[in-house]
Design a protein around this motif. Sequence first.
Motif, PDB file in Angstrom:
ATOM      1  N   LYS A  35       0.814  -1.208   0.000  1.00  0.00           N
ATOM      2  CA  LYS A  35       0.000   0.000   0.000  1.00  0.00           C
ATOM      3  C   LYS A  35       0.850   1.261   0.000  1.00  0.00           C
ATOM      4  O   LYS A  35       0.548   2.205  -0.713  1.00  0.00           O
ATOM      5  CB  LYS A  35      -0.927   0.025   1.219  1.00  0.00           C
ATOM      6  N   GLU A  36       1.887   1.268   0.833  1.00  0.00           N
ATOM      7  CA  GLU A  36       2.699   2.479   0.942  1.00  0.00           C
ATOM      8  C   GLU A  36       4.134   2.119   1.296  1.00  0.00           C
ATOM      9  O   GLU A  36       4.393   1.146   1.996  1.00  0.00           O
ATOM     10  CB  GLU A  36       2.140   3.414   2.014  1.00  0.00           C
ATOM     11  N   MET A  37       5.032   2.947   0.782  1.00  0.00           N
ATOM     12  CA  MET A  37       6.448   2.833   1.119  1.00  0.00           C
ATOM     13  C   MET A  37       6.935   4.233   1.445  1.00  0.00           C
ATOM     14  O   MET A  37       6.801   5.146   0.624  1.00  0.00           O
ATOM     15  CB  MET A  37       7.231   2.250  -0.063  1.00  0.00           C
ATOM     16  N   ALA A  38       7.448   4.427   2.651  1.00  0.00           N
ATOM     17  CA  ALA A  38       7.958   5.726   3.078  1.00  0.00           C
ATOM     18  C   ALA A  38       9.470   5.629   3.226  1.00  0.00           C
ATOM     19  O   ALA A  38       9.975   4.824   3.995  1.00  0.00           O
ATOM     20  CB  ALA A  38       7.323   6.143   4.399  1.00  0.00           C
ATOM     21  N   VAL A  39      10.189   6.441   2.457  1.00  0.00           N
ATOM     22  CA  VAL A  39      11.650   6.473   2.491  1.00  0.00           C
ATOM     23  C   VAL A  39      12.065   7.743   3.214  1.00  0.00           C
ATOM     24  O   VAL A  39      11.827   8.851   2.730  1.00  0.00           O
ATOM     25  CB  VAL A  39      12.246   6.449   1.066  1.00  0.00           C
ATOM     26  N   THR A  40      12.679   7.585   4.382  1.00  0.00           N
ATOM     27  CA  THR A  40      13.151   8.726   5.165  1.00  0.00           C
ATOM     28  C   THR A  40      14.656   8.826   4.999  1.00  0.00           C
ATOM     29  O   THR A  40      15.409   7.989   5.504  1.00  0.00           O
ATOM     30  CB  THR A  40      12.782   8.551   6.657  1.00  0.00           C
ATOM     31  N   PHE A  41      15.093   9.844   4.274  1.00  0.00           N
ATOM     32  CA  PHE A  41      16.516  10.031   3.986  1.00  0.00           C
ATOM     33  C   PHE A  41      17.252  10.570   5.207  1.00  0.00           C
ATOM     34  O   PHE A  41      16.739  11.439   5.923  1.00  0.00           O
ATOM     35  CB  PHE A  41      16.705  10.999   2.813  1.00  0.00           C
ATOM     36  N   ASP A  42      18.462  10.081   5.409  1.00  0.00           N
ATOM     37  CA  ASP A  42      19.334  10.548   6.486  1.00  0.00           C
ATOM     38  C   ASP A  42      20.767  10.477   5.983  1.00  0.00           C
ATOM     39  O   ASP A  42      21.409   9.430   6.072  1.00  0.00           O
ATOM     40  CB  ASP A  42      19.157   9.691   7.735  1.00  0.00           C
ATOM     41  N   GLY A  43      21.237  11.584   5.414  1.00  0.00           N
ATOM     42  CA  GLY A  43      22.569  11.576   4.805  1.00  0.00           C
ATOM     43  C   GLY A  43      22.571  10.647   3.598  1.00  0.00           C
ATOM     44  O   GLY A  43      21.706  10.738   2.732  1.00  0.00           O
ATOM     45  N   THR A  44      23.529   9.724   3.555  1.00  0.00           N
ATOM     46  CA  THR A  44      23.596   8.782   2.433  1.00  0.00           C
ATOM     47  C   THR A  44      22.745   7.545   2.672  1.00  0.00           C
ATOM     48  O   THR A  44      22.615   6.697   1.786  1.00  0.00           O
ATOM     49  CB  THR A  44      25.048   8.335   2.180  1.00  0.00           C
ATOM     50  N   PRO A 128      15.419  15.227   4.853  1.00  0.00           N
ATOM     51  CA  PRO A 128      15.894  15.615   6.190  1.00  0.00           C
ATOM     52  C   PRO A 128      15.299  16.928   6.711  1.00  0.00           C
ATOM     53  O   PRO A 128      15.159  17.096   7.923  1.00  0.00           O
ATOM     54  CB  PRO A 128      17.411  15.752   6.009  1.00  0.00           C
ATOM     55  N   ASP A 129      14.905  17.837   5.832  1.00  0.00           N
ATOM     56  CA  ASP A 129      14.321  19.109   6.293  1.00  0.00           C
ATOM     57  C   ASP A 129      12.844  18.980   6.665  1.00  0.00           C
ATOM     58  O   ASP A 129      12.204  19.941   7.059  1.00  0.00           O
ATOM     59  CB  ASP A 129      14.515  20.205   5.247  1.00  0.00           C
ATOM     60  N   GLY A 130      12.273  17.787   6.527  1.00  0.00           N
ATOM     61  CA  GLY A 130      10.873  17.549   6.892  1.00  0.00           C
ATOM     62  C   GLY A 130       9.913  17.605   5.727  1.00  0.00           C
ATOM     63  O   GLY A 130       8.757  17.203   5.856  1.00  0.00           O
ATOM     64  N   SER A 131      10.361  18.103   4.580  1.00  0.00           N
ATOM     65  CA  SER A 131       9.474  18.139   3.415  1.00  0.00           C
ATOM     66  C   SER A 131       9.337  16.724   2.845  1.00  0.00           C
ATOM     67  O   SER A 131      10.132  15.839   3.155  1.00  0.00           O
ATOM     68  CB  SER A 131      10.015  19.098   2.348  1.00  0.00           C
ATOM     69  N   SER A 132       8.327  16.538   2.016  1.00  0.00           N
ATOM     70  CA  SER A 132       8.104  15.212   1.445  1.00  0.00           C
ATOM     71  C   SER A 132       7.566  15.314   0.020  1.00  0.00           C
ATOM     72  O   SER A 132       7.104  16.371  -0.400  1.00  0.00           O
ATOM     73  CB  SER A 132       7.138  14.408   2.315  1.00  0.00           C
ATOM     74  N   ARG A 133       7.632  14.205  -0.660  1.00  0.00           N
ATOM     75  CA  ARG A 133       7.139  14.092  -2.038  1.00  0.00           C
ATOM     76  C   ARG A 133       6.444  12.749  -2.167  1.00  0.00           C
ATOM     77  O   ARG A 133       6.974  11.731  -1.733  1.00  0.00           O
ATOM     78  CB  ARG A 133       8.325  14.180  -2.998  1.00  0.00           C
ATOM     79  N   PRO A 142      12.287   7.803  -7.731  1.00  0.00           N
ATOM     80  CA  PRO A 142      12.669   8.847  -8.699  1.00  0.00           C
ATOM     81  C   PRO A 142      14.056   9.415  -8.393  1.00  0.00           C
ATOM     82  O   PRO A 142      14.543   9.334  -7.267  1.00  0.00           O
ATOM     83  CB  PRO A 142      11.601   9.914  -8.500  1.00  0.00           C
ATOM     84  N   TYR A 143      14.672   9.994  -9.406  1.00  0.00           N
ATOM     85  CA  TYR A 143      15.894  10.761  -9.201  1.00  0.00           C
ATOM     86  C   TYR A 143      15.531  11.940  -8.309  1.00  0.00           C
ATOM     87  O   TYR A 143      14.523  12.608  -8.537  1.00  0.00           O
ATOM     88  CB  TYR A 143      16.457  11.278 -10.526  1.00  0.00           C
ATOM     89  N   THR A 144      16.368  12.222  -7.324  1.00  0.00           N
ATOM     90  CA  THR A 144      16.104  13.359  -6.452  1.00  0.00           C
ATOM     91  C   THR A 144      17.394  13.818  -5.787  1.00  0.00           C
ATOM     92  O   THR A 144      18.399  13.108  -5.822  1.00  0.00           O
ATOM     93  CB  THR A 144      15.026  13.028  -5.394  1.00  0.00           C
ATOM     94  N   PHE A 145      17.357  14.985  -5.199  1.00  0.00           N
ATOM     95  CA  PHE A 145      18.494  15.474  -4.419  1.00  0.00           C
ATOM     96  C   PHE A 145      17.934  16.214  -3.202  1.00  0.00           C
ATOM     97  O   PHE A 145      16.796  16.663  -3.202  1.00  0.00           O
ATOM     98  CB  PHE A 145      19.416  16.375  -5.250  1.00  0.00           C
TER      99      PHE A 145
END
Length: 149
Positions: A35-44, A128-133, A142-145
């Motif tokens: 149903k859902e996949m949440a990827v929380t980035f933390d550095g690399t 990391p800044d709390g925003s999401s897509r 997707p490609y992202t930075f």
Amino acid sequence: MRQALILIFGLLFALFSLSMTGYAVSNEGQYIHFKEMAVTFDGTDAEVALYYDLDMFSRVYVLLLGSYNLQPTLENVLFDFEEVEVVEIGNNHAVLSVKGISRQNSEYYLHDSHSLGATVDVLTLIYPDGSSRRVPYATSTPYTFYGNE
């Protein structure tokens, strides 16, 4: 009578074990629906939370024998990543740790697109800044930075 029940349970266990090792590439006819996949980035690195539904037979199997048999299927969703570790598996969710999901370039982190081993209804990228897509019906990341703030 007792031997017959043991034989039936053994056959059901064997059939289900074979089906649990299969790939979850297609949601059609599969025992698990992502149903859902949440990827929380933390550095690399990143923490990935997967939310899923199991069919009735799979829920009973997990209830009786535990959820560790779901591990190959969950790892298969992230087959395109190098270092994946399952941290937690529950009845309808799992948490995985992914090392080296992105690479650092100056003050930014770059994440290249990676294929997923299943279609996910909603992929949420949490920076990391709390925003999401949010990406609906994702078959790849997707490609992202992002910055590390």
